[in-house]
Write an enzyme that holds these catalytic residues in place. Structure first.
Site, PDB file in Angstrom:
ATOM      1  N   ARG A 100       0.813  -1.212   0.000  1.00 54.34           N
ATOM      2  CA  ARG A 100       0.000   0.000   0.000  1.00 54.34           C
ATOM      3  C   ARG A 100       0.853   1.272   0.000  1.00 54.34           C
ATOM      4  O   ARG A 100       0.535   2.253  -0.671  1.00 54.34           O
ATOM      5  CB  ARG A 100      -0.897  -0.022   1.249  1.00 54.34           C
ATOM      6  CG  ARG A 100      -2.145   0.778   1.137  1.00 54.34           C
ATOM      7  CD  ARG A 100      -2.955   0.683   2.408  1.00 54.34           C
ATOM      8  NE  ARG A 100      -2.892   1.908   3.178  1.00 54.34           N
ATOM      9  CZ  ARG A 100      -3.527   3.031   2.854  1.00 54.34           C
ATOM     10  NH1 ARG A 100      -4.287   3.067   1.790  1.00 54.34           N
ATOM     11  NH2 ARG A 100      -3.411   4.106   3.600  1.00 54.34           N
TER      12      ARG A 100
ATOM     13  N   ASN B  16     -12.849  15.546  -0.164  1.00 58.82           N
ATOM     14  CA  ASN B  16     -13.647  14.351  -0.462  1.00 58.82           C
ATOM     15  C   ASN B  16     -15.103  14.740  -0.452  1.00 58.82           C
ATOM     16  O   ASN B  16     -15.523  15.610   0.304  1.00 58.82           O
ATOM     17  CB  ASN B  16     -13.385  13.280   0.607  1.00 58.82           C
ATOM     18  CG  ASN B  16     -14.160  12.002   0.339  1.00 58.82           C
ATOM     19  OD1 ASN B  16     -14.227  11.533  -0.797  1.00 58.82           O
ATOM     20  ND2 ASN B  16     -14.756  11.429   1.371  1.00 58.82           N
TER      21      ASN B  16
ATOM     22  N   HIS C 194     -18.819  13.095   0.250  1.00 59.90           N
ATOM     23  CA  HIS C 194     -19.368  11.908   0.916  1.00 59.90           C
ATOM     24  C   HIS C 194     -20.898  12.019   0.968  1.00 59.90           C
ATOM     25  O   HIS C 194     -21.421  13.099   1.286  1.00 59.90           O
ATOM     26  CB  HIS C 194     -18.792  11.803   2.336  1.00 59.90           C
ATOM     27  CG  HIS C 194     -19.299  10.609   3.071  1.00 59.90           C
ATOM     28  ND1 HIS C 194     -18.836   9.334   2.814  1.00 59.90           N
ATOM     29  CD2 HIS C 194     -20.262  10.471   4.015  1.00 59.90           C
ATOM     30  CE1 HIS C 194     -19.485   8.477   3.596  1.00 59.90           C
ATOM     31  NE2 HIS C 194     -20.356   9.142   4.329  1.00 59.90           N
TER      32      HIS C 194
ATOM     33  N   ASP D 120      -8.311  13.872   5.995  1.00 58.99           N
ATOM     34  CA  ASP D 120      -7.221  13.623   6.937  1.00 58.99           C
ATOM     35  C   ASP D 120      -6.975  12.114   6.978  1.00 58.99           C
ATOM     36  O   ASP D 120      -7.463  11.377   6.114  1.00 58.99           O
ATOM     37  CB  ASP D 120      -7.526  14.235   8.314  1.00 58.99           C
ATOM     38  CG  ASP D 120      -8.724  13.574   8.992  1.00 58.99           C
ATOM     39  OD1 ASP D 120      -9.222  12.554   8.469  1.00 58.99           O
ATOM     40  OD2 ASP D 120      -9.155  14.073  10.044  1.00 58.99           O
TER      41      ASP D 120
ATOM     42  N   ASP E 262     -13.476   9.636   6.394  1.00 57.76           N
ATOM     43  CA  ASP E 262     -14.538  10.653   6.370  1.00 57.76           C
ATOM     44  C   ASP E 262     -14.563  11.492   7.648  1.00 57.76           C
ATOM     45  O   ASP E 262     -15.647  11.894   8.103  1.00 57.76           O
ATOM     46  CB  ASP E 262     -15.915   9.984   6.137  1.00 57.76           C
ATOM     47  CG  ASP E 262     -15.938   9.161   4.857  1.00 57.76           C
ATOM     48  OD1 ASP E 262     -15.322   9.569   3.866  1.00 57.76           O
ATOM     49  OD2 ASP E 262     -16.589   8.096   4.855  1.00 57.76           O
TER      50      ASP E 262
HETATM   51  C1  GRF Z   1     -20.718   9.783  -4.527  1.00 61.95           C
HETATM   52  O1  GRF Z   1     -22.011   9.606  -4.014  1.00 61.95           O
HETATM   53  C2  GRF Z   1     -19.772  10.230  -3.453  1.00 61.95           C
HETATM   54  O2  GRF Z   1     -20.399  10.892  -2.406  1.00 61.95           O
HETATM   55  C3  GRF Z   1     -19.211   8.926  -2.937  1.00 61.95           C
HETATM   56  O3  GRF Z   1     -19.125   8.096  -4.062  1.00 61.95           O
HETATM   57  C4  GRF Z   1     -20.104   8.500  -5.033  1.00 61.95           C
HETATM   58  C5  GRF Z   1     -19.383   8.682  -6.331  1.00 61.95           C
HETATM   59  O4  GRF Z   1     -20.244   8.860  -7.401  1.00 61.95           O
HETATM   60  N1  GRF Z   1     -17.950   9.144  -2.269  1.00 61.95           N
HETATM   61  P1  GRF Z   1     -19.687   9.257  -8.839  1.00 61.95           P
HETATM   62  O5  GRF Z   1     -18.642   8.242  -9.230  1.00 61.95           O
HETATM   63  O6  GRF Z   1     -19.135  10.644  -8.745  1.00 61.95           O
HETATM   64  O7  GRF Z   1     -20.885   9.178  -9.743  1.00 61.95           O
END
Ligand code: GRF
Length: 212
Positions: A64, A106, A108, A140, A144
């Site tokens: 990794r 990110n 989420h 970070d 999330d």
């Molecule tokens: C989104 O809902 C995002 O919040 C999550 O993964 C999904 C990605 O969707 N982390 P896409 O590939 O941008 O359509």
């Protein structure tokens, strides 16, 4: 503002950023798109659009840390100001975090800190929440957990299943993410190399919460 986007899946958020930029709603340039999966539809779309693409697959590296280092180098070569994880399904490591500290965002599909991790819309539904939503946060070392930059709420409606709810959340993501990038690019929101306590939120319009 130079933006690198990391994707693993469909890439609807990537498309939202690119379209917002092309339509003049978001003064950013997507300088490159990276994926951990060669077969990600997002990477095929980016290629077809003429964007720079690069697949950095963990299976091509001994561990990794080596993957993380290679990814950090590949991204850094494009000199992005901001790195966006847009449906990137891996946890970035210390090489990425060190090189782009405080500059990785990110998106989420929940109102964090509720429902961090996978399958957030399904878990929100199972918990019986009436309001769901999405969060853009600084990445970070946790999952999330980084400081929240902006959130948008959507209602949970009668008859929702996880797919329908996620689709509604994603429509909010597609507005929120370009709006956050626009706010950063125009200096209304400043990302700092070292972030301490999560900032308090300030309402800038009825759908958007942006950190001061
Ligand atoms: C989104 O809902 C995002 O919040 C999550 O993964 C999904 C990605 O969707 N982390 P896409 O590939 O941008 O359509």
């Amino acid at each position: 503002m130079r933006v690198a986007v990391l994707v693993s899946g469909r890439g609807s958020n990537l498309r939202a950023i690119v379209h917002a930029a092309r339509e003049g709603r978001c003064p950013v340039t997507v300088v490159a798109v990276f994926s951990d999966r060669a077969e990600a539809p997002a990477i095929a779309w980016a290629r077809a659009e003429g964007l720079e693409t690069r697949v950095v697959a963990p299976s091509d590296f001994p561990d990794r840390a080596a993957w993380d280092e290679a990814l950090a180098r590949a991204v850094a070569a494009h000199e992005p100001d901001v790195v966006v994880l847009a449906g990137f399904m891996r946890i970035v490591g210390t090489a990425m975090l060190g090189r782009f500290e405080g500059r990785i965002l990110n998106v989420h599909p929940s109102l964090l800190p509720a429902f961090a991790g996978r399958d957030a819309p399904a878990r929100a539904l199972a918990a019986g929440v009436r309001i769901a939503g999405c969060t853009v946060h600084v990445v970070d070392a946790g999952v999330d957990t980084g400081p929240i930059v902006a959130q948008a709420a959507v209602p949970v409606l009668a008859g929702d299943d996880a797919t329908r709810l996620h689709a509604r959340i994603q429509r909010a993501e597609h507005e929120l993410l370009p709006a956050v990038l626009e706010a950063i690019a125009t200096g209304r929101v400043r990302l700092r190399p070292v972030l301490q306590a999560p900032p308090c939120a300030r309402c800038v319009d009825d759908r958007l919460l942006v950190a001061p």
